[in-house]
Design an enzyme around this catalytic site. Structure first.
Site, short mmCIF file in Angstrom:
data_model
loop_
_atom_site.label_atom_id
_atom_site.label_comp_id
_atom_site.label_asym_id
_atom_site.label_seq_id
_atom_site.Cartn_x
_atom_site.Cartn_y
_atom_site.Cartn_z
N ASP A 43 -4.30 -0.95 -9.92
CA ASP A 43 -4.37 -0.71 -11.36
C ASP A 43 -5.44 -1.58 -12.01
O ASP A 43 -5.77 -1.40 -13.19
CB ASP A 43 -3.00 -0.88 -12.03
CG ASP A 43 -2.36 -2.22 -11.76
OD1 ASP A 43 -2.99 -3.07 -11.10
OD2 ASP A 43 -1.21 -2.43 -12.19
N SER A 44 -6.04 -2.49 -11.23
CA SER A 44 -7.22 -3.23 -11.75
C SER A 44 -8.37 -2.26 -12.00
O SER A 44 -9.35 -2.63 -12.64
CB SER A 44 -7.64 -4.33 -10.77
OG SER A 44 -7.95 -3.78 -9.50
N ASP A 83 -1.54 2.15 -6.64
CA ASP A 83 -0.69 1.28 -7.46
C ASP A 83 0.18 2.08 -8.42
O ASP A 83 -0.30 2.99 -9.09
CB ASP A 83 -1.58 0.37 -8.31
CG ASP A 83 -1.35 -1.09 -8.02
OD1 ASP A 83 -0.31 -1.42 -7.41
OD2 ASP A 83 -2.22 -1.90 -8.39
N LYS A 112 2.13 1.10 -4.14
CA LYS A 112 2.42 -0.33 -4.28
C LYS A 112 3.17 -0.55 -5.59
O LYS A 112 2.83 0.03 -6.61
CB LYS A 112 1.14 -1.15 -4.26
CG LYS A 112 1.36 -2.65 -4.48
CD LYS A 112 0.16 -3.47 -4.10
CE LYS A 112 -0.95 -3.49 -5.11
NZ LYS A 112 -0.57 -3.99 -6.45
N GLU A 114 4.87 -3.53 -8.23
CA GLU A 114 4.94 -4.94 -8.62
C GLU A 114 6.37 -5.32 -9.00
O GLU A 114 6.96 -4.68 -9.88
CB GLU A 114 4.01 -5.20 -9.83
CG GLU A 114 2.54 -5.08 -9.49
CD GLU A 114 1.63 -5.56 -10.61
OE1 GLU A 114 2.13 -6.17 -11.58
OE2 GLU A 114 0.42 -5.31 -10.51
N GLU A 181 0.25 -12.60 -4.41
CA GLU A 181 -0.93 -12.93 -5.22
C GLU A 181 -0.81 -14.28 -5.90
O GLU A 181 0.20 -14.55 -6.58
CB GLU A 181 -1.15 -11.82 -6.26
CG GLU A 181 -2.35 -12.08 -7.16
CD GLU A 181 -2.80 -10.86 -7.96
OE1 GLU A 181 -2.28 -9.74 -7.72
OE2 GLU A 181 -3.69 -11.03 -8.80
#
Ligand code: KIV
Length: 286
Positions: A43-44, A83, A112, A114, A181
């Site tokens: 999502d970056s 993401d 993925k 979070e 991270e």
């Protein structure tokens, strides 16, 4: 191409896993010819490609668009992880499954997620539905507001115990790997030792089972961004600025294009038109 079961085999055989973010077909084509194991459509992407200041702006549509671009470029040669955008796991199981399904149909092989708190059932349900899940703990950027900024996480004993418990919860829910991270190397090592699934670090020290970096960051496209963990493998900002400047100068000075870079037209009579006299057909030679 690495597969989900091979992530675990790599760990068992003490072989590292390399992952890099990718958001477009051009870079995916280059990466498809590289030895890198996996591509992360993170999502970056909304920060790197769309100029937002936070990953909370990612949407199912934006990630799906980037996944499809990367999948076309990678042409089936790379394992692709997509993401889950901010809040998608929190709405409903139907929404989560729908978005994950869209990402897999667009070309991803896994998603993925979070954080594990409140996501245990969602992760389990996706895994049981045939959608592999990579977990993400530590500095999870979707939680930056709750963390008070983009700060190194798990610095004290209580936070480290919590991180270890969360990592175990991801594994228990069926995740096949776990991104860690921006956490101290010591706790990353403890988590890596405690799990049977591989850990993939970004700013998590030397002992994780693999590493991931943001492509534009590791290529040095933004030289002002140089956190401790980041290594610049190229100075792309300098290389690109030099190329753009030379192109501009050549255009200004009339040195681009040259005669060699110009198409010549070679006019040849091809066949006389029966009634209207001779017809000319233009034949372009390269
Ligand atoms: O979106 C992203 O780039 C990521 C990596 C930092 C792991 O999630």
């Amino acid at each position: 191409m690495i597969t989900v079961p091979e992530f675990k085999t790599r760990k068992q055989q003490d072989q590292k896993i390399s992952m890099i973010t990718c958001y477009d077909a051009s870079f995916a084509r280059v990466l498809a010819e590289s030895p890198i194991d996996a591509l992360l459509v993170g999502d970056s992407s909304v920060m790197t490609m769309q100029g937002y200041d936070s990953t909370v702006h990612a949407t199912p549509e934006s990630i799906e668009f980037f996944v499809a671009s990367v999948a076309r470029g990678a042409a089936g040669k790379k394992f692709i992880v997509a993401d889950m955008p901010f809040l998608v796991t929190r709405k409903s199981r139907e929404h989560l499954v729908d978005v994950a399904g869209r990402f897999l149909r667009a070309g991803a092989h896994a998603v993925k997620i979070e954080g594990i708190h409140g996501n245990e059932d969602g992760v389990r349900h996706l895994v049981e539905s045939g959608i592999p899940v990579m977990g993400h703990l530590g500095l999870t950027p979707q939680f930056a507001n709750a963390f008070g900024g983009m700060k190194v996480q798990a610095k004290n004993v209580a936070e480290q115990e919590q991180l270890l418990a969360d990592a175990r919860a991801f594994e228990a829910a069926g995740a096949f790997s776990l991104v860690l991270e921006c956490i101290p190397g010591g706790i990353a090592g403890r988590v890596t030792e405690a799990l049977t699934i591989p850990t993939i670090g970004i700013g998590a020290g030397t002992v994780t089972d693999g590493q991931v970096l943001v492509l534009q960051d590791m290529l040095g496209m933004n030289p002002g961004f140089k956190p401790k963990f980041l290594r610049h493998y190229a100075k792309l900002h300098e290389v690109l600025t030099d190329a753009f400047t030379r192109y501009h100068q050549d255009v200004m000075q009339g040195q681009f294009p040259s005669a060699k870079e110009t198409y010549q037209s070679d006019l040849k009579a091809v066949s006389p038109a029966p009634n209207d006299g001779p017809a000319l057909k233009e034949v372009y030679s390269s």
